[in-house]
Scaffold this motif. Structure first.
Motif, PDB file in Angstrom:
ATOM      1  N   LEU A   1       1.016  -1.141  -0.051  1.00 53.43           N
ATOM      2  CA  LEU A   1      -0.072  -0.131   0.192  1.00 53.43           C
ATOM      3  C   LEU A   1       1.019   1.128  -0.016  1.00 53.43           C
ATOM      4  O   LEU A   1       1.655   1.379   0.979  1.00 53.43           O
ATOM      5  N   TYR A   2       0.825   1.948  -1.042  1.00 58.51           N
ATOM      6  CA  TYR A   2       1.809   3.183  -1.094  1.00 58.51           C
ATOM      7  C   TYR A   2       0.652   4.270  -0.510  1.00 58.51           C
ATOM      8  O   TYR A   2      -0.460   4.516  -1.091  1.00 58.51           O
ATOM      9  N   HIS A   3       1.425   5.324   0.124  1.00 62.60           N
ATOM     10  CA  HIS A   3       0.670   6.610   0.724  1.00 62.60           C
ATOM     11  C   HIS A   3       1.105   7.838  -0.038  1.00 62.60           C
ATOM     12  O   HIS A   3       2.301   7.964   0.223  1.00 62.60           O
ATOM     13  N   GLY A   4       0.457   8.461  -0.870  1.00 54.57           N
ATOM     14  CA  GLY A   4       0.868   9.620  -1.357  1.00 54.57           C
ATOM     15  C   GLY A   4       0.255   9.939  -2.790  1.00 54.57           C
ATOM     16  O   GLY A   4      -0.617   8.949  -3.214  1.00 54.57           O
ATOM     17  N   ASP A   5       0.912  10.944  -3.680  1.00 53.64           N
ATOM     18  CA  ASP A   5       0.124  11.285  -4.834  1.00 53.64           C
ATOM     19  C   ASP A   5       0.607   9.953  -5.851  1.00 53.64           C
ATOM     20  O   ASP A   5       1.763   9.817  -6.064  1.00 53.64           O
ATOM     21  N   ASN A   6      -0.258   9.412  -6.417  1.00 52.83           N
ATOM     22  CA  ASN A   6      -0.024   8.366  -7.279  1.00 52.83           C
ATOM     23  C   ASN A   6       0.849   8.323  -8.336  1.00 52.83           C
ATOM     24  O   ASN A   6       1.467   7.440  -8.897  1.00 52.83           O
ATOM     25  N   LEU A   7       0.827   9.850  -8.825  1.00 56.36           N
ATOM     26  CA  LEU A   7       1.797  10.018 -10.007  1.00 56.36           C
ATOM     27  C   LEU A   7       3.104   9.690  -9.667  1.00 56.36           C
ATOM     28  O   LEU A   7       3.921   8.898 -10.566  1.00 56.36           O
TER      29      LEU A   7
END
Ligand code: SAM
Length: 475
Positions: A11-17
């Protein structure tokens, strides 16, 4: 297929770009995602729910939400997509244009990380659907459009001023013609048993049914707050909806990505179907919600012994999900493993043709410069560089290309007048004919034109030289 540079259950947290840009090309089998729709409002979670405190903004502006770099890269590498954005700007409004630009750079990256046999399902509602369809045609190519799925539900109120709006749209695209797809079947309920003697009919608590091939209208109830799977997250979608997409377009063990995963409906659906998954969301509590949902679902994983044999099943726990705020690092030398369908082209692209928008402006400012400012190649006026806009000498509508050999700086009024209607010569002629107020000096305009061409030729022929590289870098 490229090496994976991320793990299952991340799970990544932040702006998906940032995270999409960090993922290796052609690594993902399926993207099923549900971005904001430009609904011009903010969403808040139900108080005291699993997702309590969550909120996200769904309103857009060029000034606040769009980076110049995104505009430049779309203009240069995806001119068809830029046309769609421009059209939305004019026909709907600037907020839609800004939303499409914001979404467009992300969809371009999503396409890059998909494997050749991969697919993307993009969930959207009536507000932006027509514009997003055109945008997706621009990125994926209309030949890779597979379905417009109508998700039909009955919940929520209705207006007295128009027909009840009771569906969302899911756009289904494949990356190529060789894509994974398993036809699905669903129950079709019959009003009575008679007259169906030659079909295999069965019965459950809702009545008599037979199994039919799934169509593109999906009747799945929207979530109600009292259902066990409801987390209170404001735009949570039913698991049954995402499970259909995952079953149809991936197999066990395949990698499913949701770059706007919210309270993790796609990851949970993927886990239930034994797929690998990666989720990204900007909401800081997504991680805890995923863990809570995994626990609630009592999902188990298969342990393997040292020989890779199945040994036992155990419940997923805290340590099984990786959480990261930092994007993965590319290990594929920034390969664009699959060139855009538009660029599967007639001839290779030379390095000088890849000069960015900003770099082209730098070069042309130098070429068309004078002691007092920059000369407009349409009217001969001399202005500060901030009043200049870059344009195509031969319009794009006449197959004019994007590279420096076909670019010129014009003042804003000349650019507005030229657009796709005139060639550069045609513009100067038109300026004279209409006797426009700002027309200054035709001879000076022509000098600016030939200097721009000369300079562009020099860049093309000396691109690798240190002098040229230095020039390109200048701001
Ligand atoms: C419509 S909701 C997705 C809901 C999800 N399908 C579910 O069932 O929970 C859109 C999500 O996109 C997230 N989001 C908005 N901008 C984002 C960005 N730049 N990067 C990552 N996530 C973003 C929001 O936080 C929100 O959770």
């Amino acid at each position: 297929m490229a090496d994976l540079n991320f793990q299952n259950r991340t799970l990544y947290h932040g702006d998906n770009l940032d995270f999409l840009r960090g993922m290796n090309s052609e690594t993902v089998h399926l993207i099923a995602t549900d971005p904001p729709f430009n609904k011009n409002r903010d969403f808040h979670a139900t108080p005291n729910s699993l997702a309590s405190g969550a909120r996200f903004q769904d309103r857009w502006s060029w000034e606040r939400d769009v980076h110049e770099e995104w505009m430049d890269s779309i203009k240069d590498d995806w001119p068809g997509v830029w046309e769609v954005i421009d059209a939305a700007n004019m026909s709907y409004g600037r907020d839609m244009g800004a939303f499409l630009c914001w979404l467009g750079v992300r969809i371009i990256e999503m396409r890059r990380v998909l494997r050749q046999d991969g697919s993307l399902y993009l969930h959207i509602d009536h507000t932006a659907h027509a514009y997003v369809k055109a945008l997706m045609d621009g990125v994926f190519g209309h030949r890779n459009f597979r379905n417009e799925i109508i998700w039909f539900y009955k919940t929520g109120g209705v207006s007295k001023r128009w027909f009840g709006r009771k569906h969302d749209t899911i756009l289904f695209y494949s990356k190529s013609n060789e894509y994974k797809f398993t036809l699905q079947k669903e129950k079709s309920y019959l009003s009575h048993r008679y007259g169906f003697s030659n079909v295999d009919i069965q019965e459950d608590e809702q009545g008599i049914f037979n199994m039919v091939t799934m169509r593109d209208v999906w009747d799945i109830p929207a979530l109600r707050g009292n259902q066990p799977e409801a987390t209170g997250y404001p735009t949570q979608k039913p698991l049954a909806l995402y499970e259909r997409m995952i079953r149809a377009s991936s197999g066990p063990g395949d990698i499913v990505l949701d770059p706007f995963c919210g309270c993790a409906t796609t990851p949970i659906a993927a886990e239930r179907l034994d797929r690998q998954w990666v989720g990204i969301d900007i909401w800081e509590d997504a991680y805890q919600t995923v863990l809570d949902r995994l626990e609630q679902e009592q999902l188990a994983i298969l342990n393997e012994d040292e020989d890779g044999e199945q040994a036992s099943r155990r419940l997923l726990t805290f340590g099984d999900v990786t959480y990261s705020k930092g994007p993965p690092e590319r290990t594929d030398d920034n390969e664009v493993a699959a060139p855009s369908f538009r660029l599967k082209m007639r001839r290779p692209i030379e390095p000088w043709q890849k000069i960015t928008h900003r770099q082209m402006v730098n070069i042309l400012v130098k070429a068309q410069g004078s002691a007092d400012g920059v000369i407009c190649a349409g009217c001969g006026r001399v202005l500060e560089k901030e009043f200049m806009e870059i344009d195509h000498i031969l319009p794009k509508s006449d197959r004019g290309e994007n590279h420096i050999m076909n670019r010129i700086l014009l003042c804003r009024p000349c650019n507005g007048r030229k657009r796709d209607n005139f060639t550069l010569r045609g513009l100067v002629r038109e300026n004279k004919k209409k006797n426009v107020a700002w027309m200054r000096d035709e001879a000076r305009a022509q000098i600016a034109q030939s200097k721009a061409t000369e300079f562009a030729e020099w860049v093309r022929d000396n691109f690798q030289s240190s002098e040229c590289q230095e020039l390109i870098r200048q701001d």
